[in-house]
Motif scaffolding. Structure first.
Motif, PDB file in Angstrom:
ATOM      1  N   SER A  91      21.040  12.670 115.230  1.00 43.82           N
ATOM      2  CA  SER A  91      19.695  12.666 115.446  1.00 43.82           C
ATOM      3  C   SER A  91      19.378  10.613 115.085  1.00 43.82           C
ATOM      4  O   SER A  91      19.890  10.249 115.360  1.00 43.82           O
ATOM      5  N   TRP A  92      17.761  10.721 115.993  1.00 46.71           N
ATOM      6  CA  TRP A  92      17.340   9.473 115.689  1.00 46.71           C
ATOM      7  C   TRP A  92      15.433   9.922 115.376  1.00 46.71           C
ATOM      8  O   TRP A  92      14.905  10.665 114.809  1.00 46.71           O
ATOM      9  N   VAL A  93      15.030   9.189 114.506  1.00 42.08           N
ATOM     10  CA  VAL A  93      13.497   8.976 113.774  1.00 42.08           C
ATOM     11  C   VAL A  93      12.724   7.628 114.757  1.00 42.08           C
ATOM     12  O   VAL A  93      13.545   6.222 114.763  1.00 42.08           O
ATOM     13  N   PRO A  94      11.723   8.173 114.293  1.00 41.54           N
ATOM     14  CA  PRO A  94      11.277   6.635 115.274  1.00 41.54           C
ATOM     15  C   PRO A  94      10.954   5.441 113.947  1.00 41.54           C
ATOM     16  O   PRO A  94      10.673   6.224 112.386  1.00 41.54           O
ATOM     17  N   GLN A  95      10.572   4.504 114.035  1.00 42.88           N
ATOM     18  CA  GLN A  95      10.297   3.625 113.231  1.00 42.88           C
ATOM     19  C   GLN A  95       8.877   3.629 112.628  1.00 42.88           C
ATOM     20  O   GLN A  95       8.114   4.728 113.184  1.00 42.88           O
ATOM     21  N   GLY A  96       8.603   3.308 112.092  1.00 38.44           N
ATOM     22  CA  GLY A  96       7.572   3.264 111.452  1.00 38.44           C
ATOM     23  C   GLY A  96       7.008   4.327 109.766  1.00 38.44           C
ATOM     24  O   GLY A  96       8.190   4.007 109.314  1.00 38.44           O
ATOM     25  N   LYS A  97       6.076   4.860 109.909  1.00 37.42           N
ATOM     26  CA  LYS A  97       6.264   5.937 108.681  1.00 37.42           C
ATOM     27  C   LYS A  97       6.616   6.965 108.278  1.00 37.42           C
ATOM     28  O   LYS A  97       7.427   7.763 107.776  1.00 37.42           O
ATOM     29  N   TYR A  98       7.522   7.153 109.924  1.00 35.95           N
ATOM     30  CA  TYR A  98       8.546   8.436 110.094  1.00 35.95           C
ATOM     31  C   TYR A  98      10.339   8.184 109.418  1.00 35.95           C
ATOM     32  O   TYR A  98      10.767   9.370 108.951  1.00 35.95           O
ATOM     33  N   LYS A  99      10.371   7.142 108.984  1.00 35.48           N
ATOM     34  CA  LYS A  99      11.634   6.577 107.902  1.00 35.48           C
ATOM     35  C   LYS A  99      11.548   7.237 106.626  1.00 35.48           C
ATOM     36  O   LYS A  99      12.367   7.599 106.754  1.00 35.48           O
ATOM     37  N   TYR A 100      10.522   8.074 106.644  1.00 32.68           N
ATOM     38  CA  TYR A 100      10.533   8.132 105.266  1.00 32.68           C
ATOM     39  C   TYR A 100      10.406   9.975 105.714  1.00 32.68           C
ATOM     40  O   TYR A 100      10.244  10.679 104.428  1.00 32.68           O
ATOM     41  N   SER A 101      10.529  10.246 106.747  1.00 28.54           N
ATOM     42  CA  SER A 101      10.733  11.498 106.711  1.00 28.54           C
ATOM     43  C   SER A 101      11.970  12.169 106.505  1.00 28.54           C
ATOM     44  O   SER A 101      12.999  11.551 106.844  1.00 28.54           O
ATOM     45  N   SER A 102      12.018  13.549 105.935  1.00 29.57           N
ATOM     46  CA  SER A 102      13.284  13.783 106.416  1.00 29.57           C
ATOM     47  C   SER A 102      13.547  14.748 106.920  1.00 29.57           C
ATOM     48  O   SER A 102      15.262  15.209 107.540  1.00 29.57           O
ATOM     49  N   LEU A 103      12.872  14.887 107.603  1.00 29.08           N
ATOM     50  CA  LEU A 103      13.433  15.506 109.130  1.00 29.08           C
ATOM     51  C   LEU A 103      14.316  17.125 108.793  1.00 29.08           C
ATOM     52  O   LEU A 103      14.034  17.797 107.556  1.00 29.08           O
ATOM     53  N   TYR A 104      15.094  17.246 109.419  1.00 25.52           N
ATOM     54  CA  TYR A 104      15.901  18.224 109.118  1.00 25.52           C
ATOM     55  C   TYR A 104      17.309  17.984 108.207  1.00 25.52           C
ATOM     56  O   TYR A 104      18.272  19.018 108.147  1.00 25.52           O
ATOM     57  N   SER A 105      17.305  16.717 107.732  1.00 23.69           N
ATOM     58  CA  SER A 105      18.359  16.181 106.884  1.00 23.69           C
ATOM     59  C   SER A 105      18.126  17.404 105.515  1.00 23.69           C
ATOM     60  O   SER A 105      19.199  17.594 105.175  1.00 23.69           O
ATOM     61  N   THR A 106      17.311  17.731 105.119  1.00 21.09           N
ATOM     62  CA  THR A 106      17.097  18.461 104.129  1.00 21.09           C
ATOM     63  C   THR A 106      17.573  20.069 104.012  1.00 21.09           C
ATOM     64  O   THR A 106      18.991  20.420 103.616  1.00 21.09           O
ATOM     65  N   ILE A 107      18.176  20.639 105.161  1.00 19.65           N
ATOM     66  CA  ILE A 107      18.120  21.618 105.655  1.00 19.65           C
ATOM     67  C   ILE A 107      19.614  21.673 105.470  1.00 19.65           C
ATOM     68  O   ILE A 107      20.884  21.861 105.575  1.00 19.65           O
ATOM     69  N   SER A 108      20.519  20.060 106.489  1.00 18.29           N
ATOM     70  CA  SER A 108      21.659  20.240 106.647  1.00 18.29           C
ATOM     71  C   SER A 108      21.900  19.768 105.602  1.00 18.29           C
ATOM     72  O   SER A 108      23.257  20.470 105.650  1.00 18.29           O
ATOM     73  N   LYS A 109      21.582  19.032 104.452  1.00  9.29           N
ATOM     74  CA  LYS A 109      22.740  19.242 103.333  1.00  9.29           C
ATOM     75  C   LYS A 109      22.356  20.040 102.435  1.00  9.29           C
ATOM     76  O   LYS A 109      23.735  20.449 102.061  1.00  9.29           O
ATOM     77  N   ILE A 110      21.921  20.965 102.108  1.00  9.47           N
ATOM     78  CA  ILE A 110      21.227  22.123 101.794  1.00  9.47           C
ATOM     79  C   ILE A 110      22.189  22.996 102.329  1.00  9.47           C
ATOM     80  O   ILE A 110      23.663  23.524 101.969  1.00  9.47           O
ATOM     81  N   LEU A 111      22.871  23.548 103.830  1.00 11.51           N
ATOM     82  CA  LEU A 111      23.648  23.811 104.648  1.00 11.51           C
ATOM     83  C   LEU A 111      25.209  23.126 104.287  1.00 11.51           C
ATOM     84  O   LEU A 111      26.502  23.999 104.965  1.00 11.51           O
ATOM     85  N   GLY A 112      25.360  22.082 103.630  1.00  9.87           N
ATOM     86  CA  GLY A 112      26.677  21.437 103.780  1.00  9.87           C
ATOM     87  C   GLY A 112      27.111  20.669 104.929  1.00  9.87           C
ATOM     88  O   GLY A 112      28.248  20.782 105.323  1.00  9.87           O
ATOM     89  N   HIS A 113      26.147  20.429 106.319  1.00 11.28           N
ATOM     90  CA  HIS A 113      26.504  19.752 107.216  1.00 11.28           C
ATOM     91  C   HIS A 113      26.028  18.370 106.946  1.00 11.28           C
ATOM     92  O   HIS A 113      25.627  17.984 105.716  1.00 11.28           O
ATOM     93  N   HIS A 114      27.100  17.520 107.961  1.00 17.12           N
ATOM     94  CA  HIS A 114      26.358  15.725 107.657  1.00 17.12           C
ATOM     95  C   HIS A 114      25.737  15.698 108.331  1.00 17.12           C
ATOM     96  O   HIS A 114      26.461  15.428 109.976  1.00 17.12           O
ATOM     97  N   MET A 115      24.753  14.376 108.395  1.00 20.71           N
ATOM     98  CA  MET A 115      24.078  14.689 109.730  1.00 20.71           C
ATOM     99  C   MET A 115      23.626  12.728 108.616  1.00 20.71           C
ATOM    100  O   MET A 115      22.895  12.848 108.320  1.00 20.71           O
TER     101      MET A 115
END
Length: 165
Positions: A105-129
């Protein structure tokens, strides 16, 4: 600021999947590579058709999750190997897959680059994002109401990287 309790998420995912698996009437539609498309509205549109064309060259099937029942969504996602698509609520479907998915997936530049979005859920569930910057800059809170553009070359480059994992 927010946090996710990993043990609760894992327990919920197991319970949720086991309940859906009890349904004997699950559809048989399966795709290994899925592009999570969004019905474009006047707010938050992007060059989706251009990205779909690129993803299709690599064997991705376009689906709109909102067109499917919960059981159908479960079947589609739990049988996929790759998920690609814009940031948004469709990524909560990561909970359906018991085996690891490879996601882009992608994220906008700027302050959003510090957002974890769905990467935390992905990591907990064992997915590679993998996330990459779309090239559009937004201030926090404005990304849900602005049009943006994802650089096709960057999308294709990251898609190839995903497929090589």
């Amino acid at each position: 600021d927010w946090s996710i309790n990993s043990s609760i998420l894992l327990e919920f995912a197991d319970i949720f999947r086991s309940r859906l698996l009890k349904n004997k009437n699950l559809p048989s539609k399966m795709f290994s590579r899925i592009f999570l498309a969004r019905k474009l509205s006047s707010d938050r549109s992007f060059n989706q058709n251009e990205l779909i064309k690129i993803a299709s060259k690599f064997g991705f099937n376009v689906i709109y999750l909102e067109n499917y029942s919960l059981e159908e969504q479960f079947t589609l996602i739990s049988n996929a190997e790759y998920l690609v698509g814009p940031p948004g609520a469709a990524w909560t479907s990561l909970i359906y897959a018991e085996r690891p998915l490879k996601c882009l997936s992608w994220v906008p530049q700027g302050k959003y680059k510090y957002s974890s979005l769905y990467s935390t859920i992905s990591k907990i569930l064992g997915h590679h994002m993998i996330f990459f910057y779309s090239g559009t800059k937004f201030q926090i809170g404005s990304a849900n109401y602005n049009h943006y553009y994802v650089k096709p070359e960057a999308f294709e480059r990251h898609l190839i990287k995903l497929l090589e994992l």
